[in-house]
Design an enzyme around this catalytic site. Structure first.
Site, PDB file in Angstrom:
ATOM      1  N   GLU A   1       6.601  -1.693  11.425  1.00 31.16           N
ATOM      2  CA  GLU A   1       5.443  -0.785  11.427  1.00 31.16           C
ATOM      3  C   GLU A   1       4.245  -1.633  11.016  1.00 31.16           C
ATOM      4  O   GLU A   1       4.133  -2.047   9.859  1.00 31.16           O
ATOM      5  CB  GLU A   1       5.693   0.373  10.460  1.00 31.16           C
ATOM      6  CG  GLU A   1       4.835   1.583  10.777  1.00 31.16           C
ATOM      7  CD  GLU A   1       3.508   1.585  10.068  1.00 31.16           C
ATOM      8  OE1 GLU A   1       2.607   0.822  10.521  1.00 31.16           O
ATOM      9  OE2 GLU A   1       3.363   2.328   9.091  1.00 31.16           O
TER      10      GLU A   1
ATOM     11  N   CYS B   1      -2.280   2.615   6.874  1.00 34.03           N
ATOM     12  CA  CYS B   1      -2.080   2.144   8.253  1.00 34.03           C
ATOM     13  C   CYS B   1      -2.660   3.106   9.289  1.00 34.03           C
ATOM     14  O   CYS B   1      -3.108   2.675  10.341  1.00 34.03           O
ATOM     15  CB  CYS B   1      -0.605   1.904   8.511  1.00 34.03           C
ATOM     16  SG  CYS B   1       0.439   3.296   8.055  1.00 34.03           S
TER      17      CYS B   1
ATOM     18  N   GLU C   1      10.311   5.187  12.020  1.00 33.83           N
ATOM     19  CA  GLU C   1      10.768   5.583  10.700  1.00 33.83           C
ATOM     20  C   GLU C   1      10.558   7.097  10.600  1.00 33.83           C
ATOM     21  O   GLU C   1       9.911   7.694  11.449  1.00 33.83           O
ATOM     22  CB  GLU C   1       9.983   4.824   9.622  1.00 33.83           C
ATOM     23  CG  GLU C   1      10.205   3.323   9.743  1.00 33.83           C
ATOM     24  CD  GLU C   1       9.723   2.512   8.558  1.00 33.83           C
ATOM     25  OE1 GLU C   1       8.520   2.499   8.303  1.00 33.83           O
ATOM     26  OE2 GLU C   1      10.576   1.902   7.880  1.00 33.83           O
TER      27      GLU C   1
ATOM     28  N   ASN D   1       0.815  -1.220   0.000  1.00 30.27           N
ATOM     29  CA  ASN D   1       0.000   0.000   0.000  1.00 30.27           C
ATOM     30  C   ASN D   1       0.846   1.267   0.000  1.00 30.27           C
ATOM     31  O   ASN D   1       0.309   2.367  -0.051  1.00 30.27           O
ATOM     32  CB  ASN D   1      -0.972   0.006   1.183  1.00 30.27           C
ATOM     33  CG  ASN D   1      -0.248   0.088   2.508  1.00 30.27           C
ATOM     34  OD1 ASN D   1       0.846  -0.439   2.647  1.00 30.27           O
ATOM     35  ND2 ASN D   1      -0.854   0.736   3.480  1.00 30.27           N
TER      36      ASN D   1
HETATM   37  P1  NAD Z   1       1.213  -9.505   5.394  1.00 28.90           P
HETATM   38  O1  NAD Z   1       1.798  -8.826   6.561  1.00 28.90           O
HETATM   39  O2  NAD Z   1       0.378 -10.696   5.655  1.00 28.90           O
HETATM   40  O3  NAD Z   1       2.386  -9.955   4.389  1.00 28.90           O
HETATM   41  C1  NAD Z   1       3.363  -9.005   3.949  1.00 28.90           C
HETATM   42  C2  NAD Z   1       4.435  -9.722   3.176  1.00 28.90           C
HETATM   43  O4  NAD Z   1       5.168 -10.592   4.038  1.00 28.90           O
HETATM   44  C3  NAD Z   1       3.893 -10.577   2.062  1.00 28.90           C
HETATM   45  O5  NAD Z   1       4.594 -10.192   0.891  1.00 28.90           O
HETATM   46  C4  NAD Z   1       4.225 -12.011   2.463  1.00 28.90           C
HETATM   47  O6  NAD Z   1       4.603 -12.795   1.356  1.00 28.90           O
HETATM   48  C5  NAD Z   1       5.384 -11.852   3.409  1.00 28.90           C
HETATM   49  N1  NAD Z   1       5.428 -12.845   4.476  1.00 28.90           N
HETATM   50  C6  NAD Z   1       4.403 -13.530   5.018  1.00 28.90           C
HETATM   51  N2  NAD Z   1       4.838 -14.324   6.018  1.00 28.90           N
HETATM   52  C7  NAD Z   1       6.169 -14.128   6.128  1.00 28.90           C
HETATM   53  C8  NAD Z   1       7.185 -14.634   6.993  1.00 28.90           C
HETATM   54  N3  NAD Z   1       6.910 -15.493   7.968  1.00 28.90           N
HETATM   55  N4  NAD Z   1       8.447 -14.183   6.831  1.00 28.90           N
HETATM   56  C9  NAD Z   1       8.735 -13.297   5.877  1.00 28.90           C
HETATM   57  N5  NAD Z   1       7.835 -12.773   5.016  1.00 28.90           N
HETATM   58  C10 NAD Z   1       6.548 -13.178   5.148  1.00 28.90           C
HETATM   59  O7  NAD Z   1       0.449  -8.395   4.608  1.00 28.90           O
HETATM   60  P2  NAD Z   1      -0.552  -8.462   3.379  1.00 28.90           P
HETATM   61  O8  NAD Z   1      -0.937  -9.875   3.054  1.00 28.90           O
HETATM   62  O9  NAD Z   1       0.049  -7.649   2.314  1.00 28.90           O
HETATM   63  O10 NAD Z   1      -1.808  -7.689   3.972  1.00 28.90           O
HETATM   64  C11 NAD Z   1      -2.595  -8.268   4.998  1.00 28.90           C
HETATM   65  C12 NAD Z   1      -3.010  -7.226   5.996  1.00 28.90           C
HETATM   66  O11 NAD Z   1      -1.862  -6.568   6.540  1.00 28.90           O
HETATM   67  C13 NAD Z   1      -3.821  -6.076   5.442  1.00 28.90           C
HETATM   68  O12 NAD Z   1      -5.159  -6.407   5.287  1.00 28.90           O
HETATM   69  C14 NAD Z   1      -3.584  -5.013   6.485  1.00 28.90           C
HETATM   70  O13 NAD Z   1      -4.442  -5.206   7.578  1.00 28.90           O
HETATM   71  C15 NAD Z   1      -2.169  -5.256   6.932  1.00 28.90           C
HETATM   72  N6  NAD Z   1      -1.221  -4.315   6.296  1.00 28.90           N
HETATM   73  C16 NAD Z   1      -0.712  -3.326   7.058  1.00 28.90           C
HETATM   74  C17 NAD Z   1       0.137  -2.408   6.490  1.00 28.90           C
HETATM   75  C18 NAD Z   1       0.725  -1.278   7.289  1.00 28.90           C
HETATM   76  O14 NAD Z   1       0.956  -0.231   6.747  1.00 28.90           O
HETATM   77  N7  NAD Z   1       1.010  -1.472   8.557  1.00 28.90           N
HETATM   78  C19 NAD Z   1       0.495  -2.504   5.153  1.00 28.90           C
HETATM   79  C20 NAD Z   1      -0.030  -3.558   4.403  1.00 28.90           C
HETATM   80  C21 NAD Z   1      -0.869  -4.460   5.004  1.00 28.90           C
END
Ligand code: NAD
Length: 471
Positions: A246, A280, A453, A148
């Site tokens: 974050e 976020c 950050e 995002n």
């Molecule tokens: P996620 O945190 O589930 O995954 C992020 C990335 O991490 C993915 O590319 C995934 O392949 C990788 N990943 C997963 N497990 C891992 C592990 N054990 N070790 C290393 N890498 C790993 O995020 P998502 O699937 O993109 O989104 C899911 C939810 O996360 C969203 O619905 C939202 O609630 C939240 N989110 C928060 C932010 C933020 O700004 N804090 C940003 C994006 C998503």
């Protein structure tokens, strides 16, 4: 369209797997990319390690500054190309992303400035020694920004890491990698020595876990969900790796009866539904003093109605949700909201041929006990919660596991001072909508994460302190 990893100064990959990146607008394929496996991660980390020990570790800060300034110029020069690709990748409009290119260029210039301000301390001096502390980089840093924030987040991670003298392996966000890959290409063209900046991307967690588990990676900076962040933190702890996290928020806006209601409404609604709530620090909870609840509600619905009618108009200024996963999560939470509260508006998908469009949704609750008021949804769902007095407002605002940002509206200055001190959040906006600049630290307590950050604070985690006793 073909996109390559950058490993050791060369555009190449080792994996034989590929995957498709899709446009959120209609689900069509935007690009087919190599999908990194362990071999790509190993090569990128080996390159970053060799570059670190081969010179970058002890590089002149002025050299780092100069490269970062050139990088910033290239990002600005290429803003049209970057913005148009990111707009396809994310489904938001290109003009906004072009503005963001200027913003990330200014971030690079900010961190270029800090590269040469790496002051240490002198602790004590006797007749026979001087004792001083210098700040030294860690080595290879693994950077994992989220989908995002395809431009800002990679730069808010790489900027301070490189300024401090670390080398980086960036794992571009798998479902929206284009911006990060173009930013890294610009770094390459700016002349960073080979191996200092590397980028890979891969479908699924395989390349992420390979990066996190790699023994030569000294620090991981991750932005994403709480469960993934905690899994990564646990993996880092096994190797005593440093980490920056974050992990989002459930940001409250508190509106007291003496607030400037028009301002509170306009600002809080705009930032509840910006980028469809996929931010976020989106305002996902509005806490309203019960004495003004009815009038606030009436005005709120008018503002959101205006918002919705523009969405449903011809030019669709509000875009789609990012993917099926986000759409499903939004739908599931809306169904819970239907049972636990009262849907005041929205609550359904917007019918389109293609793409994941969802109505801006406002749900009224009697109290904050529903999971809808507690969990980050990452969709356009706003909870409206009443409170009686200041103490209850603070208690509800803090009654979540997150602490990224909070907002409070009141014309009573003494109250503002009391409330801002008591809110558990990394950032508090008082009588101010979403305001942001490079200088302020970003992050927060509880499940929101660890370390900060942005600003000068972002450099702290990228250094170790070294004490030198010189006789
Ligand atoms: P996620 O945190 O589930 O995954 C992020 C990335 O991490 C993915 O590319 C995934 O392949 C990788 N990943 C997963 N497990 C891992 C592990 N054990 N070790 C290393 N890498 C790993 O995020 P998502 O699937 O993109 O989104 C899911 C939810 O996360 C969203 O619905 C939202 O609630 C939240 N989110 C928060 C932010 C933020 O700004 N804090 C940003 C994006 C998503």
């Amino acid at each position: 369209m073909s996109y390559e990893f950058l490993i050791n100064g060369e555009f190449k990959h080792f994996t034989e797997k590929t995957y498709n990146v899709r446009r959120p607008r209609d689900g069509s394929v935007l690009a087919t990319l190599p999908s990194a496996g362990k071999e790509d991660v190993d090569a990128a980390v080996a390159a970053a390690k060799a570059a670190y020990y081969g010179g970058w570790q002890l590089s002149d800060p002025a050299e780092r500054q100069s490269l970062m300034l050139k990088w910033a110029d290239l990002v600005e020069e290429r803003a049209d190309e970057i913005a148009s690709l990111v707009s396809e990748d994310l489904g938001a409009d290109a003009a906004g992303w072009k503005g963001e290119c200027s913003y990330v260029a200014s971030m690079l210039r900010f961190y270029a400035g800090l590269a040469v301000l790496n002051y240490g301390d002198v602790l004590s001096m006797g007749d026979d020694h001087v004792n001083y502390v210098i700040k030294v980089p860690h080595g290879v840093c693994g950077m994992m920004p989220p989908w995002n924030s395809p431009l800002q987040s990679p730069i808010q991670k790489m900027g301070p890491a490189l300024a401090a003298g670390n080398t980086v392996v960036l794992r571009a966000p798998e479902e929206a990698p284009m911006g990060a890959m173009l930013l890294v290409k610009a770094a390459h063209d700016a002349g960073f020595p080979k191996g200092v900046v590397n980028v890979i991307v891969g479908e699924g967690p395989e390349s992420g876990t390979a990066l996190v588990d790699h023994p030569d990676v000294r620090l991981i900076s991750f932005t994403g969900s709480v469960p993934t962040g905690k899994a990564i933190a646990a993996a880092c702890a096994r190797q005593m790796k440093r980490y920056v996290m974050e992990l989002g928020g459930k940001s409250p806006v508190i509106v007291f009866e003496d607030a400037n209601m028009e301002k509170a409404l306009e600002e809080s609604v705009a930032f509840a539904f910006a980028f469809q709530g996929q931010i976020c620090c989106a305002n996902t909870r509005i806490l309203v003093q019960r004495s003004i609840l009815d009038s606030f509600k009436e005005q709120l619905l008018k503002v959101v109605e205006g918002y919705r009618s523009s969405i449903e108009g011809s030019d669709m200024p509000v875009g789609p949700l990012f993917n099926q996963k986000v759409f499903d999560r939004t739908t599931e939470f809306t169904e819970i909201a239907r049972k636990d509260g009262t849907i005041l508006c929205g609550g359904s998908p917007i019918e389109q041929d293609k793409g994941y469009y969802f109505q801006p949704t406002v749900v009224e609750f009697e109290d904050d006990s529903s999971i809808v008021c507690k969990e980050e949804i990452f969709g356009p769902v706003l909870s409206l919660i009443p409170f009686e007095d200041e103490a209850e407002a603070i208690a509800i605002a803090n009654n979540v596991n997150y602490g990224l940002a909070s907002t409070v509206y009141s014309e009573d200055r003494q109250r503002i001072f009391r409330v801002v001190r008591r809110l558990e959040a990394g950032t508090v906006w008082a009588n101010a909508g979403f305001k942001f600049n490079i200088h302020m630290p970003w992050g927060g307590p509880k499940d929101t994460g660890i370390n900060r950050e942005f600003g000068k604070y972002a450099l702290d985690p990228y250094f170790e302190q070294k004490n030198i006793w010189l006789s």
